[in-house]
Every structure is written in structure tokens, then in C-alpha cells.
Design a protein around this motif. Structure first.
Motif, PDB file in Angstrom:
ATOM      1  N   ILE A  63      13.817  24.059  -6.153  1.00  0.00           N
ATOM      2  CA  ILE A  63      13.403  25.403  -6.571  1.00  0.00           C
ATOM      3  C   ILE A  63      12.489  26.076  -5.534  1.00  0.00           C
ATOM      4  CG2 ILE A  63      12.165  26.754  -8.326  1.00  0.00           C
ATOM      5  CD1 ILE A  63      14.918  25.869  -9.255  1.00  0.00           C
ATOM      6  N   PRO A  64      11.434  25.407  -5.042  1.00  0.00           N
ATOM      7  CA  PRO A  64      10.570  26.077  -4.058  1.00  0.00           C
ATOM      8  C   PRO A  64      11.286  26.401  -2.744  1.00  0.00           C
ATOM      9  CG  PRO A  64       9.503  24.113  -4.935  1.00  0.00           C
ATOM     10  CD  PRO A  64      10.914  24.099  -5.415  1.00  0.00           C
ATOM     11  N   LEU A  65      12.362  25.685  -2.434  1.00  0.00           N
ATOM     12  CA  LEU A  65      13.085  25.910  -1.184  1.00  0.00           C
ATOM     13  C   LEU A  65      13.950  27.164  -1.225  1.00  0.00           C
ATOM     14  CD1 LEU A  65      14.402  22.296  -0.473  1.00  0.00           C
ATOM     15  CD2 LEU A  65      12.218  23.306   0.189  1.00  0.00           C
ATOM     16  N   GLU A  70      13.377  28.656   6.127  1.00  0.00           N
ATOM     17  CA  GLU A  70      13.186  27.553   7.066  1.00  0.00           C
ATOM     18  C   GLU A  70      13.316  26.206   6.372  1.00  0.00           C
ATOM     19  OE1 GLU A  70       9.380  26.015   9.424  1.00  0.00           O
ATOM     20  OE2 GLU A  70      10.106  27.950  10.173  1.00  0.00           O
ATOM     21  N   GLN A  71      12.623  26.048   5.244  1.00  0.00           N
ATOM     22  CA  GLN A  71      12.698  24.782   4.502  1.00  0.00           C
ATOM     23  C   GLN A  71      14.082  24.568   3.894  1.00  0.00           C
ATOM     24  OE1 GLN A  71       9.474  24.711   1.691  1.00  0.00           O
ATOM     25  NE2 GLN A  71       7.939  24.343   3.259  1.00  0.00           N
ATOM     26  N   ALA A  72      14.688  25.636   3.402  1.00  0.00           N
ATOM     27  CA  ALA A  72      16.021  25.517   2.812  1.00  0.00           C
ATOM     28  C   ALA A  72      17.038  25.098   3.868  1.00  0.00           C
ATOM     29  CB  ALA A  72      16.434  26.832   2.159  1.00  0.00           C
ATOM     30  N   PHE A  73      16.968  25.689   5.070  1.00  0.00           N
ATOM     31  CA  PHE A  73      17.905  25.338   6.129  1.00  0.00           C
ATOM     32  C   PHE A  73      17.764  23.866   6.499  1.00  0.00           C
ATOM     33  CE2 PHE A  73      19.212  25.181  10.660  1.00  0.00           C
ATOM     34  CZ  PHE A  73      20.550  25.462  10.464  1.00  0.00           C
ATOM     35  N   ALA A  74      16.532  23.392   6.622  1.00  0.00           N
ATOM     36  CA  ALA A  74      16.309  21.972   6.949  1.00  0.00           C
ATOM     37  C   ALA A  74      16.877  21.076   5.855  1.00  0.00           C
ATOM     38  CB  ALA A  74      14.815  21.708   7.149  1.00  0.00           C
ATOM     39  N   ALA A  75      16.604  21.413   4.605  1.00  0.00           N
ATOM     40  CA  ALA A  75      17.090  20.595   3.486  1.00  0.00           C
ATOM     41  C   ALA A  75      18.617  20.634   3.398  1.00  0.00           C
ATOM     42  CB  ALA A  75      16.478  21.075   2.176  1.00  0.00           C
ATOM     43  N   LEU A  76      19.197  21.814   3.531  1.00  0.00           N
ATOM     44  CA  LEU A  76      20.654  21.935   3.436  1.00  0.00           C
ATOM     45  C   LEU A  76      21.357  21.217   4.583  1.00  0.00           C
ATOM     46  CD1 LEU A  76      20.830  25.631   2.244  1.00  0.00           C
ATOM     47  CD2 LEU A  76      21.617  23.626   0.961  1.00  0.00           C
ATOM     48  N   THR A  77      20.779  21.240   5.764  1.00  0.00           N
ATOM     49  CA  THR A  77      21.352  20.526   6.904  1.00  0.00           C
ATOM     50  C   THR A  77      21.348  19.024   6.639  1.00  0.00           C
ATOM     51  OG1 THR A  77      20.678  22.287   8.416  1.00  0.00           O
ATOM     52  CG2 THR A  77      21.132  20.128   9.391  1.00  0.00           C
TER      53      THR A  77
END
Length: 118
Positions: A63-65, A70-77
Motif C-alpha cells: 500500500i505505501p509503495l 521510486e519504491q514501487a519501481f524497485a519492488a516491481l522489478t
């Protein structure tokens, strides 16, 4: 054990494809790539759709991502690599995160198909 929460997410129509590319990774097992598109919305409840809404279970830690590109891209990658999938493009993640609304949308109504008159 991973905790899930039910989230309602809304994106403007022009970002539906970007949102689905991100949803395909956040929700890889249940048709995440088609999360946005079925629930069409507009300010009047009439066509054309100006927004698309999706609602469903998502891991609470994500949820916070959703609003942090930036954090979402890192997590999704990282998640895409773990799932053996192609990560969304950074531009798609930015479009999604910069335009998603979390929670019930204000000022929008669902577009309901009218049944044909017999």
C-alpha cells in the motif's frame, strides 16, 4: 504469514494500461493484468469513462509503495524477477503512482450498462 488488505484504487482513463502493467506484478496470480478496465467511472455516471476503478486483496506492505514511484519501481522489478516476468517500464510505474487514488473515489459514479428496452 503475509497479511492482505482490501484496497480500492482508481486511475484516470489515460493511465489504465500503465496501472494494469503494475497490477500484473503486484497481483500475479489472479488476473492482475486486467485489474483496471471492468469498473468504468465518470463524474455523471454516463459514458465516456474518465476513470477506472479496481478493488481487491493486496499485500498490506504494498500500500505505501503505490504512491511512491521510486519504491514501487524497485519492488516491481524485484517481484517481476522472482515471478519470472517482465517488469513494467519505469515510465508506467511513474504514471501509475503519480495518478492512482487509494480509497473510495470522490466525485465519480460507476457507469452502469443500461439493459435494452424490450
Amino acid at each position: 504469514m503475509t497479511e492482505y488488505t482490501i484496497a480500492t484504487l482508481t486511475v484516470p482513463a489515460e493511465y489504465m494500461d500503465a496501472a494494469n502493467k503494475c497490477a500484473a506484478i503486484f497481483d500475479p496470480n489472479t488476473g492482475g493484468a486486467e485489474s483496471f478496465g471492468a469498473c468504468r467511472m465518470s463524474p455523471t455516471g454516463d459514458e465516456p469513462a474518465t476513470h477506472y476503478m479496481a478493488s481487491g486483496a493486496i499485500k498490506s506492505q504494498y500500500i505505501p509503495l503505490l504512491t511512491n514511484p521510486e519504491q514501487a519501481f524497485a519492488a516491481l522489478t524485484q517481484l517481476a524477477a522472482a515471478y519470472g516476468r517482465t517488469a513494467p517500464a519505469e515510465a508506467d510505474v511513474q504514471d501509475f503512482c503519480n495518478n492512482v487514488t487509494i480509497g473510495e473515489p470522490e466525485g465519480l459514479m460507476r457507469i452502469v450498462e443500461q439493459e435494452p428496452v424490450a
